[in-house]
Design a protein around this motif. Sequence first.
Motif, PDB file in Angstrom:
ATOM      1  N   VAL A 259       0.748  -1.220   0.111  1.00  0.00           N
ATOM      2  CA  VAL A 259       0.227  -0.193   0.014  1.00  0.00           C
ATOM      3  C   VAL A 259       0.991   1.259   0.053  1.00  0.00           C
ATOM      4  O   VAL A 259       0.597   2.102  -0.933  1.00  0.00           O
TER       5      VAL A 259
ATOM      6  N   THR B 163       2.351   1.821  -3.460  1.00  0.00           N
ATOM      7  CA  THR B 163       1.441   2.051  -4.299  1.00  0.00           C
ATOM      8  C   THR B 163       0.986   3.557  -4.190  1.00  0.00           C
ATOM      9  O   THR B 163       0.820   4.200  -5.316  1.00  0.00           O
ATOM     10  N   LEU B 164       0.816   4.064  -3.122  1.00  0.00           N
ATOM     11  CA  LEU B 164       0.573   5.265  -2.759  1.00  0.00           C
ATOM     12  C   LEU B 164       1.658   6.066  -3.118  1.00  0.00           C
ATOM     13  O   LEU B 164       1.157   7.250  -3.780  1.00  0.00           O
TER      14      LEU B 164
ATOM     15  N   LEU C  81       1.402   6.281  -7.126  1.00  0.00           N
ATOM     16  CA  LEU C  81       0.464   7.234  -7.261  1.00  0.00           C
ATOM     17  C   LEU C  81       0.694   8.596  -7.198  1.00  0.00           C
ATOM     18  O   LEU C  81       0.472   9.410  -8.216  1.00  0.00           O
TER      19      LEU C  81
ATOM     20  N   LEU D  34      -2.925   2.434 -13.346  1.00  0.00           N
ATOM     21  CA  LEU D  34      -2.978   2.041 -11.872  1.00  0.00           C
ATOM     22  C   LEU D  34      -4.125   2.247 -11.094  1.00  0.00           C
ATOM     23  O   LEU D  34      -4.415   1.428 -10.217  1.00  0.00           O
ATOM     24  N   ARG D  35      -4.600   3.058 -11.339  1.00  0.00           N
ATOM     25  CA  ARG D  35      -5.882   3.557 -10.522  1.00  0.00           C
ATOM     26  C   ARG D  35      -6.882   2.455 -10.843  1.00  0.00           C
ATOM     27  O   ARG D  35      -7.854   2.424  -9.896  1.00  0.00           O
TER      28      ARG D  35
ATOM     29  N   ARG E 277      -6.461  -0.591 -11.143  1.00  0.00           N
ATOM     30  CA  ARG E 277      -6.137  -2.102 -10.862  1.00  0.00           C
ATOM     31  C   ARG E 277      -7.241  -2.519  -9.817  1.00  0.00           C
ATOM     32  O   ARG E 277      -7.520  -1.845  -8.854  1.00  0.00           O
TER      33      ARG E 277
ATOM     34  N   VAL F 126      -6.074  -1.763  -6.077  1.00  0.00           N
ATOM     35  CA  VAL F 126      -6.257  -0.038  -5.795  1.00  0.00           C
ATOM     36  C   VAL F 126      -7.568   0.222  -5.717  1.00  0.00           C
ATOM     37  O   VAL F 126      -8.104   1.135  -4.724  1.00  0.00           O
ATOM     38  N   ARG F 127      -8.540  -0.073  -6.578  1.00  0.00           N
ATOM     39  CA  ARG F 127     -10.090   0.303  -6.566  1.00  0.00           C
ATOM     40  C   ARG F 127     -10.565  -0.407  -5.063  1.00  0.00           C
ATOM     41  O   ARG F 127     -11.608   0.297  -4.430  1.00  0.00           O
TER      42      ARG F 127
ATOM     43  N   LEU G 185      -7.596   3.558  -2.912  1.00  0.00           N
ATOM     44  CA  LEU G 185      -6.529   4.166  -2.718  1.00  0.00           C
ATOM     45  C   LEU G 185      -6.327   5.782  -3.579  1.00  0.00           C
ATOM     46  O   LEU G 185      -6.958   5.707  -4.900  1.00  0.00           O
ATOM     47  N   ARG G 186      -6.533   6.860  -3.057  1.00  0.00           N
ATOM     48  CA  ARG G 186      -6.696   8.132  -3.774  1.00  0.00           C
ATOM     49  C   ARG G 186      -7.781   8.325  -4.659  1.00  0.00           C
ATOM     50  O   ARG G 186      -7.976   8.851  -5.472  1.00  0.00           O
TER      51      ARG G 186
END
Length: 172
Positions: A22, A25-26, A29, A133-134, A136, A139-140, A144-145
Motif C-alpha cells: 500500500v 502504491t500510494l 500514485l 494504476l488507478r 487495478r 487499488v480500487r 487508494l486516492r
Amino acid sequence: MTPPGSALLVAGVVVLLLLGWVAFTLTRLRRLEGRVDRAWDVLDTALARRADLAAAAARERPAVLGEERARALASAVAQARRPPGGDREAAENALGRQLRDLAHPGDEVDDAAWRVGLARRFYNDAVRDTRALRRRPAVRLLRLRRRRPLPRFFDIDDGMDAVVGTGPPSTR
C-alpha cells in the motif's frame, strides 16, 4: 512454536507485506499524479507559445497570408486563448487546422506545433499510466486516492498520431 503462534506470525507477515505494498502504491500514485501535473504545465505552455506565434504571424504578415486568412487565424487564436463553452480541445483543433492550411507559417510556428504534439504525447502517456494504476482491482478495492479525480486525456488533432520515431519537420 505452537500452531496458534505460527498462524499469528504468518498473519503478521501478511499484514506487513500488505502495508508495504500500500505504501509503495500510494507513493507511485503520488509520483504519477505529479508527472501528470508537470506534463500539463508543459503542454499548456506549448499551446500558449503556439497561439502567441500564430497571433504574431496574423498581425505582422497579413499581406503574405491574405487579409481573410489572417482574420481567421486571429479569430482562432482568440478562441484558443479563451475557449467558448470551455471546450479547449475544440478551440485548439480549430487553431491547428488554421495553421495547417497556411502554405508556410514559418519555422518558429512549425517548431511550436511540433512541441505541442510532443507535449501532448507526454501528457497523455502520464494520464494513461495513472489511469491504469488507478483501475487495478486492489487499488480500487482499497480505494487508494479515490478523492482525486481521474485525469483526462487531451486529444487534439495535431498531426502527430501517425508520426513515430521521426524528428521535427524539415525546413527545406
